[in-house]
Every structure is written in C-alpha cells, then in structure tokens.
Design a protein around this motif. Sequence first.
Motif, PDB file in Angstrom:
ATOM      1  N   LYS A 242       0.825  -1.212   0.000  1.00  0.00           N
ATOM      2  CA  LYS A 242       0.000   0.000   0.000  1.00  0.00           C
ATOM      3  C   LYS A 242       0.860   1.264   0.000  1.00  0.00           C
ATOM      4  O   LYS A 242       0.515   2.263  -0.646  1.00  0.00           O
ATOM      5  N   ALA A 243       1.993   1.212   0.719  1.00  0.00           N
ATOM      6  CA  ALA A 243       2.878   2.371   0.774  1.00  0.00           C
ATOM      7  C   ALA A 243       3.462   2.680  -0.602  1.00  0.00           C
ATOM      8  O   ALA A 243       3.563   3.855  -1.003  1.00  0.00           O
ATOM      9  N   VAL A 244       3.835   1.630  -1.340  1.00  0.00           N
ATOM     10  CA  VAL A 244       4.409   1.813  -2.677  1.00  0.00           C
ATOM     11  C   VAL A 244       3.370   2.425  -3.614  1.00  0.00           C
ATOM     12  O   VAL A 244       3.661   3.368  -4.367  1.00  0.00           O
ATOM     13  N   ILE A 245       2.150   1.898  -3.565  1.00  0.00           N
ATOM     14  CA  ILE A 245       1.078   2.414  -4.428  1.00  0.00           C
ATOM     15  C   ILE A 245       0.752   3.861  -4.057  1.00  0.00           C
ATOM     16  O   ILE A 245       0.573   4.722  -4.941  1.00  0.00           O
ATOM     17  N   LYS A 246       0.693   4.150  -2.777  1.00  0.00           N
ATOM     18  CA  LYS A 246       0.411   5.512  -2.319  1.00  0.00           C
ATOM     19  C   LYS A 246       1.476   6.483  -2.808  1.00  0.00           C
ATOM     20  O   LYS A 246       1.170   7.612  -3.224  1.00  0.00           O
ATOM     21  N   THR A 247       2.730   6.042  -2.764  1.00  0.00           N
ATOM     22  CA  THR A 247       3.835   6.883  -3.220  1.00  0.00           C
ATOM     23  C   THR A 247       3.743   7.147  -4.719  1.00  0.00           C
ATOM     24  O   THR A 247       3.943   8.277  -5.179  1.00  0.00           O
ATOM     25  N   PHE A 248       3.415   6.117  -5.485  1.00  0.00           N
ATOM     26  CA  PHE A 248       3.267   6.276  -6.934  1.00  0.00           C
ATOM     27  C   PHE A 248       2.184   7.311  -7.240  1.00  0.00           C
ATOM     28  O   PHE A 248       2.392   8.232  -8.056  1.00  0.00           O
ATOM     29  N   ILE A 249       1.043   7.161  -6.598  1.00  0.00           N
ATOM     30  CA  ILE A 249      -0.073   8.077  -6.860  1.00  0.00           C
ATOM     31  C   ILE A 249       0.297   9.503  -6.466  1.00  0.00           C
ATOM     32  O   ILE A 249       0.013  10.465  -7.198  1.00  0.00           O
ATOM     33  N   ASP A 250       0.967   9.636  -5.331  1.00  0.00           N
ATOM     34  CA  ASP A 250       1.359  10.972  -4.865  1.00  0.00           C
ATOM     35  C   ASP A 250       2.311  11.641  -5.857  1.00  0.00           C
ATOM     36  O   ASP A 250       2.123  12.815  -6.208  1.00  0.00           O
ATOM     37  N   LEU A 251       3.321  10.918  -6.306  1.00  0.00           N
ATOM     38  CA  LEU A 251       4.291  11.503  -7.236  1.00  0.00           C
ATOM     39  C   LEU A 251       3.646  11.791  -8.588  1.00  0.00           C
ATOM     40  O   LEU A 251       3.991  12.777  -9.253  1.00  0.00           O
ATOM     41  N   TYR A 252       2.696  10.948  -8.984  1.00  0.00           N
ATOM     42  CA  TYR A 252       1.988  11.201 -10.246  1.00  0.00           C
ATOM     43  C   TYR A 252       1.167  12.485 -10.144  1.00  0.00           C
ATOM     44  O   TYR A 252       1.183  13.326 -11.061  1.00  0.00           O
ATOM     45  N   ASN A 253       0.470  12.640  -9.033  1.00  0.00           N
ATOM     46  CA  ASN A 253      -0.351  13.839  -8.842  1.00  0.00           C
ATOM     47  C   ASN A 253       0.497  15.101  -8.744  1.00  0.00           C
ATOM     48  O   ASN A 253       0.029  16.207  -9.047  1.00  0.00           O
ATOM     49  N   LYS A 254       1.753  14.944  -8.302  1.00  0.00           N
ATOM     50  CA  LYS A 254       2.671  16.091  -8.237  1.00  0.00           C
ATOM     51  C   LYS A 254       3.340  16.380  -9.572  1.00  0.00           C
ATOM     52  O   LYS A 254       4.126  17.322  -9.689  1.00  0.00           O
ATOM     53  N   GLY A 255       3.048  15.545 -10.581  1.00  0.00           N
ATOM     54  CA  GLY A 255       3.658  15.730 -11.884  1.00  0.00           C
ATOM     55  C   GLY A 255       5.064  15.176 -11.988  1.00  0.00           C
ATOM     56  O   GLY A 255       5.795  15.476 -12.934  1.00  0.00           O
TER      57      GLY A 255
END
Length: 874
Positions: free
Chosen positions: A152-165
């Motif tokens: 879950k932490a890995v997926i959360k990190t991916f989504i966060d970095l994607y949303n930050k561009g």
Amino acid sequence: MELSKNFEPAQAEQKWYKHWQNKGYFNSKPDGRKAFTVVIPPPNVTGVLHMGHTLNETVQDILVRNARMSGYNACWVPGSDHASIATEAKVVQMLEKEKGIKKADLSREEFLKYAFEWKEKYGGIIYNQIERLGCSVDWDRVNFTMDDHYYKAVIKTFIDLYNKGLIYRGARMINWDPRAKTALSDEEVIYKDAVGKLYHVKYKVKDSDEYITVATQRPETIMGDTALCVNPTDERYAHLKGKKVIVPMVNREIPVIFDEYVDPAFGTGALKVTPAHDINDYNLGLKHNLEVIDTLNPDGTLSTAAQVYVGKDRFEARKLVVQQLTEEGLLVKVEENPTRVAYSERNPDTVVEPRISTQWWVKMKEITEPALKAVVDGDIKIHPGDKFLATYKHWLENVKDWCISRQLWWGQQIPAWYTKDGNFVVAATSEEAVEAFKKQNITVTAEDLKQDEDVLDTWFSSWLWPVEVFNGITQPGNEEINYYYPTSVLVTGQDIIFFWVARMVMAGMEYQKEIPFKDVYFTGMVRDKQGRKMSKSLGNSPDLLNLIDKYGADAVRFGIMISAPAGTDLLFDEDALNQGGSFNIKIWNALRLIKGWETRIDNTISSTSNTFALEWFDQRLQQVRSEIEKLIGQFRLSEALKTVYSLIWDDFCSWYLEWIKPGFKQPISAEVYQKTVNYFEQLLQILHPFMPFITEEIYHLLKEQTDDLCVKQYPENNFQPAAILKTGELLKQVITAIRDARNKNQLKPKDTIQLQIQASDPASYQIIESILAKQVNAEQVSFTTETVSNAVVVAVEKDKFFFTSNQEVDKTALKAELEKDLEYQQGFLESVMKKLSNERFIQNAKPEVVAIEKKKQADAEARIKTIQESLNNL
C-alpha cells in the motif's frame, strides 16, 4: 563444574541465541533512551546469503551490539526484498524444471501463488542464516517488500508523485532484457569490454550504379534502417543531397540525411540510422522526423517488421544476414573492433537491447537536489568518504529520468486504469478510478476498466525501506517513525550506491523532510581467489551454514572482519576462519588456566609482587577501550578487531597471565585472582560485539553471574595515559631481546642466567626487576656501570644487559648468528640513512615522521655497537 577441553560452538550458539531471544534483548520499543536504529539491506529472496551478505550482516551486528551495550535503545529491523526480475526468473525456471509448467500457461494469480511459496521457502533460509550468524535483529519487526502495508505504501507513493507531476507515462528509448522480457533502468545495465566486429556493408544509391559503404557492428538491425546519415562538411558525400539509398535485403528506399553528429573519420564516414535500436539513432530520428521500425520481438527474435529471418534469434539472425550479404556481394570486409557490450544486471549472460517502449518514468532532477545537498553539506556522512563521495555526487549531478515500470507479474502492480479506447487514470482501486473518470466526464464501471499489466521496479519499493518499516508512509507521524527515524547508520555494499542509497535519501527527504540515516558505511566487495565478486549467480560463494557448522559462527565473523578494511575489497580465504578458530582456542585456554587457580586462592598472601602487572594491565585495558571506542566511531571495525585481538592474545595471554602466574602448585593472592577475573570480564565485554557466543559462554563459566554480557553496559572510561604503560613496553622489549639472545646461545628455558643491567636510570627497573628475573630465568639480577667481559650483550634503547651462564656455549655457531644479525642491522641502518640524507624527504615530511626515522637510526646504531661488543667478547 569441570570445563570441557575445547570450546563447542554449536552447543553454545544454540543455547545463547535462544536465551537472548527469550529474554527479549533484541526487541525494541520506544522509550526515554536515545535510539540507535539500523535497517538491514533486505536480501533478495532468490536464494541464500553469500559471503558479501555475511560481511554486511556482521558489520551491522557489531555496531548494534556495541550500541546496545553503550546504553542506546538498539533497534535492528530485518527483512527481505521481493526482487521482481531476479525472483520471477527463478520461479519461471523452477516451474519449467520441476513441474513442467510454462509461465504463459498460468494466470497472474496462479503465478503469484507459486512466487509467494518461493518467498516463504527462501526467505526462511535467509532468516535462518542471519540467526545462525548471531545477528541481534528484532524478529518481531520482520518486513517484506510485498507485505500488505508495504504494498500500500508503494502504491500511495506512486499516486502521490503522479499527482505532483513527477511521474509520467511515455514512449522513450529504454534498455530491454530479452530474457526477462522487461525494461531495465540505466543502473541495471552492466557494460563489459569486448572485441566485436565491424561489418562494412554496401548500400546502393537509387537510380545509380554507385554504392555507399556503411560500417556497422549490428548487421541484424539493417532491416530497421530508415536513413543514411553523413556529415554536411564531408565532401565525399556532398553529391548525395536529396538522394535515396536502398536498404539491403528488404529493398526499402531511405533518404540520405546530413548531420554534424556523424564523425567523418570513423569507419567510412557514413552512418546507418536505426531509430528503434540505438539511443543516438533515436535522437537523430526525432530531429529529422524519421520512421521508427522495430525489428525485434520482446524475446530478442526478429519481428515481422524485419521481413527476413522472422522468428530467428538476433544472434543467429546476425550470422544469416552476414551470409546473405556475402552471397549478394554487399559485404565489403569484416574487421575486429574494440567495443563495450551492455548486459542485464539481473541476467548477467543476457545482452541488453535498446528499444523504443512506452513506460512509466520518474522525473529525477527535482527530487535529486535535496539528496545531493544533504551529502554535500555533511548532513549525511559517507565512510570512507574520500572514496565514494565523488561517485555519489557525479551520479546525482548527471541523473536521468528513472524508468520504473517492469513487464512482470511479481511486484506491486502499477495503479493505472484504462478504458477500452486507451484513456487512463491513476488510482489505488478500480472504484477510485471510476470516480476519477467521472471528474473527466467519462462514465465507466469498474468492470469496464483494465489495470496496467506492469509492476514497479524493485528499487521503487526499496527506496521507502527506512520509512515504511516503521509505517511512515501508511501511517505518517506515528510514534515509531517519530522515535526511530532518521536511522543511525546504513551499512551496505558500494555496488548499490545509485540503486538504493541515493534513492533512499530522495524518498526520505520527500516524505519525512529529513535524511533517512546519518552515516553510510560502505563495505568492500567480497571476492573469490580469482578476484570475482561473490554472488549467487556465479555460484562462487561457500555455503554460510556449512562454514558455521565447520568453524563456528564466531570464527566466521572473525575471519570475515579481520580481512575487511572499510570500503576495500577482500579476497575470501578460509585460512582467516582458521585464525578465528585459533583465537577461540586461545581464549578458552585462558579460561581453563584462570579457573585452574580457583582451588589455590589464598587470602593471606600479599599481591605486592604483582603490583606492577596489575597496574600496568589496568592501564593498558583502559587505553585499548578508548582506542576501540574511537575506531568503532570511525567505522574502522577491522582495525578495532585487530586491536582487541592483540590486547587479548598478546598483552593478556602472552604477557599479563605469564607475569602473575603462580609457580607449580603454589597459591595465588585472592586480590590478584579477583582482579584477573575482572580484567577477563572486561576483555570479554570488549570482544562481545565481534564474537558474541564464545564471550557470553566464558562470561558465565568464569564465575556465577547475575546478568548477561549481551546487555551488560560498558563501564565509564576516563583514560589518562600514565608512565607505567611505557615501562610495560620497555619490560616486554627487554624480555623479548634477552629471550632471543638466550636462544641464539642455545640456552634451554630451564638454564639459569646471571643478569647485570647497565641502565641510564636504574630506578626505572626496580619495579619490574622481579618480573624480568622470572621471565628470563635469571637467578640473580644486579646493576653495573661498567661493561661486563665474557658476557652476552643485549641492547634495548640506551640500556645494555649482560648475562652469563654456567652452560657451555657453541661460540662458532653464536659468532655466525651474530655476524648475520650484524649484516642485517647494517643494511637497515644504510636504508634509514639514505632517507635522512634525502633533502626532499627532510623538507616535505612531517616533523614527527622525521623524528621516527632519526630514532630508527639511533636504535640501529646502538644495536650494531652491542653486536660488535658481543663479537669482541667471543
């Protein structure tokens, strides 16, 4: 209780590790103490630990045990890494070999079931090895990079970095592993020097009888050519502007383009441009708007786009292409050409292919800057810094975007969801994806969506390791992440400075706004006798459990550490483990000797005769404790072990115990015995982080204890050097020199001598006179101001020692020995004088270095004079 003759490692290891665990000594909970946190570099669940891991885990255990005994709340977090490419390859091989199952015959869920079975098997073996080695990890904190919270932490990190561009999806040139059928990052490619071949091939100019010769290393890619490029200043080809040439074998017309990228002096000055299979050609293609023709399938065979030799392996196709070109008269010549070949880091025998592919990428420039600044500013200290700091800086200053998608099943599946027409959103679940599409005015159901088939690069999960082992991503700001983070020190191999170390700093700065560790200690590479890095893939590492069964864990730890200066590669040799076993025997025999005095303790005997020995060793012990503390603080652990080894073997066993040892069946002073036991306990405590099992065993056998050495706190040490240390060194030198002289005069140990000392300060010998007499078997010691004739002469510094004996001496043999010694000393003096007569040396060397050389001169001159006096006496 009667002691066994020898130390039995297997019995002690099992007993004490279980005892330490039952006592909860390795478990850590946040409290009022200062934390000392270490996270284990998670080994891949692809097999078993090799000797490189053994070195790494031993170093960590030394640091953790030392911290625990220094009052810290020591927390060492164990775990393992799912290692997507390597583990999937192992599982695929296992399924085909053992079950006759191909990956293509399984669903993703079925394959993952087998992968987790593999992880349970090999993860268990790895953890057993770590335990057998004596590592004091907190087993309640085991993490795996595919655990639910970690996933879950890995997926959360991916989504966060994607949303930050900071994460994007795009088609770019990537490194492709045809065996694993997946993309690789630049750091997962290993370049090896090789001697290749340069093939000179003729391309026909359209509507002309002219041919242009092109030199290529990869004729199997000719079918993907979309242009021929020459330098605009190259007059040989100026007439080709606006012309086209015919691609051999496929007869496709391609333009001749002009670009300064081409070196007119290389090869023929004409370059075939294959945008799908070379990064530089790809960039030329973008610049000149060329077609991209991918002639390779994911498995490295030729695709239908190649038109010829479809389905043939690329290297087989190369031979067939060369054969056809030869037959058609288009191959001008073949010559050898030095080159560098790219191989897959995870499949070392697989040549990597450049390939255009749509992948997921991380923009690195923005997240790199804080990681670079943290090291440059000294917030993170690298050891040894002079060797690796520049490497770290160079990589971060030249970093490229990171390809993080892998075409595998084993790993964290990318949280991107696609509609049938190719639209996508990034979301943790299909339900969240539906809501995201609604915001784009696209109506879909969860059943309409398909999740991205790819998984994330292993390093995209492991870069979160120091944070997520304490649930810092999934539960930000929790008690444990606030207490244990940042960790104290990272111990790892130099080969993953880019893969892991730098990226952990990036992730830590991004998600905790703080460095993940304060120190990074790079161990050297453990190599075999051929100089090759020890690894599972080469199969050149001995089995750790077999070594422990044969030598014992303490001897293995000793052997690997005594040969491992910080950051320096070492050639593994089992002889070092034998040395560790010999050290075990030495310590065990010291225990047997001291315990043998228990029945001879006498409370009425004075310890006066041993006052010097007691005071000297007390000072020496405190001196070495200070040295060890400093060396461990500097991560010079091999030097620390050598220092402890010398203190125990030489100072304690060879000198101190001999100085205080009572005569045969004679009593020993209670005070001397108790102080000796106390000294031995302190020695065991200093040695414990390096060799935990034998030290804990002897600690409890030495006397009845109320505590365990594993958690015994170091006593305060306010060492101040005293003159007695120098006197002790003088005593050792004198004893050694006289013993050597006795041997050269063929005197047996039982033969007594009469000793006369000519000293500049006779008083300095009065406190060591009795020990000296005992150690050299002198029945009489006296002082003189004159040279003693007909005596053997020994010189130590400025003092001389004359001894005589009633035994007959072979003067002929003695004379030959003295003459040989004289020749050596004269040669030594000559070499020293050459250095001192060198003006450049005198001008550039530090004053203390010059002083050392001058002392060598004075000592050599004194020894020469003494030898000459001995010869005259003969």
